[in-house]
Design a protein around this motif. Sequence first.
Motif, PDB file in Angstrom:
ATOM      1  N   ARG A 199     -20.286 -15.995  31.819  1.00 24.03           N
ATOM      2  CA  ARG A 199     -19.375 -15.726  30.691  1.00 24.03           C
ATOM      3  C   ARG A 199     -19.173 -17.014  29.908  1.00 24.03           C
ATOM      4  N   ASN A 200     -18.740 -16.855  28.668  1.00 25.15           N
ATOM      5  CA  ASN A 200     -18.611 -17.997  27.780  1.00 25.15           C
ATOM      6  C   ASN A 200     -17.301 -17.893  27.015  1.00 25.15           C
ATOM      7  N   ALA A 201     -16.578 -19.002  26.984  1.00 26.81           N
ATOM      8  CA  ALA A 201     -15.322 -19.002  26.225  1.00 26.81           C
ATOM      9  C   ALA A 201     -15.567 -18.952  24.722  1.00 26.81           C
ATOM     10  N   ILE A 202     -16.773 -19.287  24.314  1.00 29.36           N
ATOM     11  CA  ILE A 202     -17.135 -19.111  22.907  1.00 29.36           C
ATOM     12  C   ILE A 202     -17.719 -17.709  22.785  1.00 29.36           C
ATOM     13  N   ASN A 203     -16.909 -16.790  22.287  1.00 31.58           N
ATOM     14  CA  ASN A 203     -17.314 -15.387  22.277  1.00 31.58           C
ATOM     15  C   ASN A 203     -16.644 -14.659  21.113  1.00 31.58           C
ATOM     16  N   THR A 204     -16.982 -13.391  20.958  1.00 28.47           N
ATOM     17  CA  THR A 204     -16.437 -12.594  19.857  1.00 28.47           C
ATOM     18  C   THR A 204     -15.533 -11.464  20.353  1.00 28.47           C
ATOM     19  N   ILE A 205     -15.095 -11.553  21.604  1.00 25.98           N
ATOM     20  CA  ILE A 205     -14.219 -10.505  22.152  1.00 25.98           C
ATOM     21  C   ILE A 205     -12.817 -10.681  21.585  1.00 25.98           C
ATOM     22  N   SER A 206     -12.246  -9.614  21.051  1.00 30.28           N
ATOM     23  CA  SER A 206     -10.929  -9.734  20.423  1.00 30.28           C
ATOM     24  C   SER A 206      -9.995  -8.639  20.924  1.00 30.28           C
ATOM     25  N   TYR A 207      -8.715  -8.874  20.722  1.00 30.40           N
ATOM     26  CA  TYR A 207      -7.659  -7.930  21.126  1.00 30.40           C
ATOM     27  C   TYR A 207      -7.448  -6.886  20.022  1.00 30.40           C
ATOM     28  N   PRO A 208      -7.237  -5.603  20.357  1.00 26.91           N
ATOM     29  CA  PRO A 208      -7.264  -5.022  21.710  1.00 26.91           C
ATOM     30  C   PRO A 208      -8.690  -4.744  22.170  1.00 26.91           C
ATOM     31  N   CYS A 209      -8.852  -4.570  23.505  1.00 27.19           N
ATOM     32  CA  CYS A 209     -10.179  -4.373  24.071  1.00 27.19           C
ATOM     33  C   CYS A 209     -10.079  -3.413  25.249  1.00 27.19           C
ATOM     34  N   SER A 210     -10.942  -2.411  25.268  1.00 25.21           N
ATOM     35  CA  SER A 210     -10.944  -1.435  26.361  1.00 25.21           C
ATOM     36  C   SER A 210     -12.191  -1.558  27.233  1.00 25.21           C
ATOM     37  N   GLN A 240       0.463 -10.014  37.334  1.00 29.13           N
ATOM     38  CA  GLN A 240      -0.587  -9.018  37.517  1.00 29.13           C
ATOM     39  C   GLN A 240      -1.967  -9.621  37.272  1.00 29.13           C
ATOM     40  N   GLN A 241      -2.987  -9.007  37.868  1.00 34.29           N
ATOM     41  CA  GLN A 241      -4.350  -9.496  37.720  1.00 34.29           C
ATOM     42  C   GLN A 241      -5.060  -8.749  36.570  1.00 34.29           C
ATOM     43  N   GLY A 242      -5.947  -7.822  36.883  1.00 30.95           N
ATOM     44  CA  GLY A 242      -6.671  -7.094  35.846  1.00 30.95           C
ATOM     45  C   GLY A 242      -7.426  -8.028  34.921  1.00 30.95           C
ATOM     46  N   GLY A 243      -7.545  -7.637  33.648  1.00 29.97           N
ATOM     47  CA  GLY A 243      -8.224  -8.465  32.669  1.00 29.97           C
ATOM     48  C   GLY A 243      -7.551  -9.814  32.493  1.00 29.97           C
ATOM     49  N   TYR A 244      -6.212  -9.825  32.621  1.00 27.13           N
ATOM     50  CA  TYR A 244      -5.466 -11.088  32.499  1.00 27.13           C
ATOM     51  C   TYR A 244      -5.880 -12.062  33.600  1.00 27.13           C
ATOM     52  N   GLY A 245      -5.924 -11.581  34.854  1.00 28.82           N
ATOM     53  CA  GLY A 245      -6.300 -12.449  35.959  1.00 28.82           C
ATOM     54  C   GLY A 245      -7.719 -12.965  35.826  1.00 28.82           C
ATOM     55  N   GLU A 246      -8.639 -12.098  35.375  1.00 30.05           N
ATOM     56  CA  GLU A 246     -10.016 -12.545  35.174  1.00 30.05           C
ATOM     57  C   GLU A 246     -10.071 -13.635  34.100  1.00 30.05           C
ATOM     58  N   GLY A 247      -9.333 -13.413  33.033  1.00 26.79           N
ATOM     59  CA  GLY A 247      -9.337 -14.399  31.953  1.00 26.79           C
ATOM     60  C   GLY A 247      -8.736 -15.722  32.374  1.00 26.79           C
ATOM     61  N   MET A 248      -7.605 -15.676  33.084  1.00 34.66           N
ATOM     62  CA  MET A 248      -6.957 -16.920  33.486  1.00 34.66           C
ATOM     63  C   MET A 248      -7.735 -17.630  34.591  1.00 34.66           C
ATOM     64  N   GLY A 249      -8.513 -16.871  35.380  1.00 35.24           N
ATOM     65  CA  GLY A 249      -9.435 -17.515  36.306  1.00 35.24           C
ATOM     66  C   GLY A 249     -10.466 -18.340  35.555  1.00 35.24           C
ATOM     67  N   ASP A 250     -11.006 -17.773  34.473  1.00 30.18           N
ATOM     68  CA  ASP A 250     -11.960 -18.512  33.644  1.00 30.18           C
ATOM     69  C   ASP A 250     -11.292 -19.725  32.987  1.00 30.18           C
ATOM     70  N   VAL A 251     -10.057 -19.555  32.530  1.00 30.85           N
ATOM     71  CA  VAL A 251      -9.359 -20.663  31.876  1.00 30.85           C
ATOM     72  C   VAL A 251      -9.122 -21.805  32.868  1.00 30.85           C
ATOM     73  N   THR A 252      -8.872 -21.469  34.147  1.00 24.90           N
ATOM     74  CA  THR A 252      -8.723 -22.507  35.177  1.00 24.90           C
ATOM     75  C   THR A 252      -9.940 -23.423  35.163  1.00 24.90           C
TER      76      THR A 252
END
Length: 368
Positions: A297-308, A262-274
């Motif tokens: 966007r920056n991989a150095i960030n303060t976003i944490s799980y869970p996130c809406s 699935q894409q969603g937030g996961y796909g956006e994140g893994m696109g950045d990780v690529t």
Amino acid sequence: LLTEEMALEKVAKLNARLKLFTSPSLTIHGGEGSPRLAWQVEAKSPSLSQPENFKVFVDALTGEVLEWRDQVHYVDVTGSVKGFATPGLAPDQANNPAVLTNLFGARTTIAGVSTTHTNSAGNFTLSNPGSGAVTVGSTLEGQWVKVNNSSGTAMAFSNLVTPPGPVNFVYNPTPAVQQTSQVNGLIHTTIVHDFVKSISATYPGVDIQMPCNVNVAGQANAYYSGNTINFYNAGGGYPNMCYSTVVYHEYGHHIVAVAGTQQGGYGEGMGDVTSILLTGSNQLGLDFAGQGAGPLRNAINTISYPCSLPIHTQGQIMSGSFWNALQALIASEGSVNAMSILRPLWLNSILLNPPYISRAITVDVLTL
């Protein structure tokens, strides 16, 4: 004494591909040994792609074939393909002008004869029968990408060349935004495809000629859809979107899609990780909003799980997690070993089909 017809029949039976014959003539064949009376026949194949052309000498007394003298002389055509492309991680803008770059994987052809792709130095050799002038073409497509210009015709070359050349093509010699984007598309789609294959030679669904649509009408956007990657034109203070990390991010969506994940937030994140694991940079979309704007966007960030929050923000949970893991591995294993450890964990974890961002991904990576 053999007749002309008997000599022709002898040659035809020995090579069924030869269909075109000259009338035999008597001559003295002076090969090894004593001179011998022989019928000389010129025999050709009608095929242009697999040419055969021989002078055949048949002993006029015994019927022995004395010599097949090859009349096809191959003169290969060599050359190079380069283009002015955007360097580094920033887009095509005033403080980051295009530079001359070797084009790896660009398609070159001799019409109806041979096709090849440039090597990492941008060089090519096209096999060619004969020494007459030939038409050599070059397009911005490779095995793994085809660049399409949504605002017009894609750049291409078609030059008449006398072998062996060289013929040297330079795309975008006077750099212009809508041309630079086309060169960027070829370079960076090829880079990210080869990056995936270097980690997993059997990763599914990436060995396709990916349509890379550049100069799409609009601004400030790029997207993946139906096995295509698409990049908007420059405008409104935003740069043309076809540049390094943005290409890597959109291709990352393809990596997720072909895994059946699935894409969603996961796909956006893994696109950045690529992009992060390819470039080693924590920054995605540098100056996406204009010169000096910094990363999108920056991989150095303060976003944490869970996130809406919106999905692009949620994705920073993934980029932050992999970035932190990379820093820990660099500290313990060194930078080269850290990348070689983490890259397969990232790529293979996608194949485990997590339905969304959750703590289960941590277990997936640790299990791998």
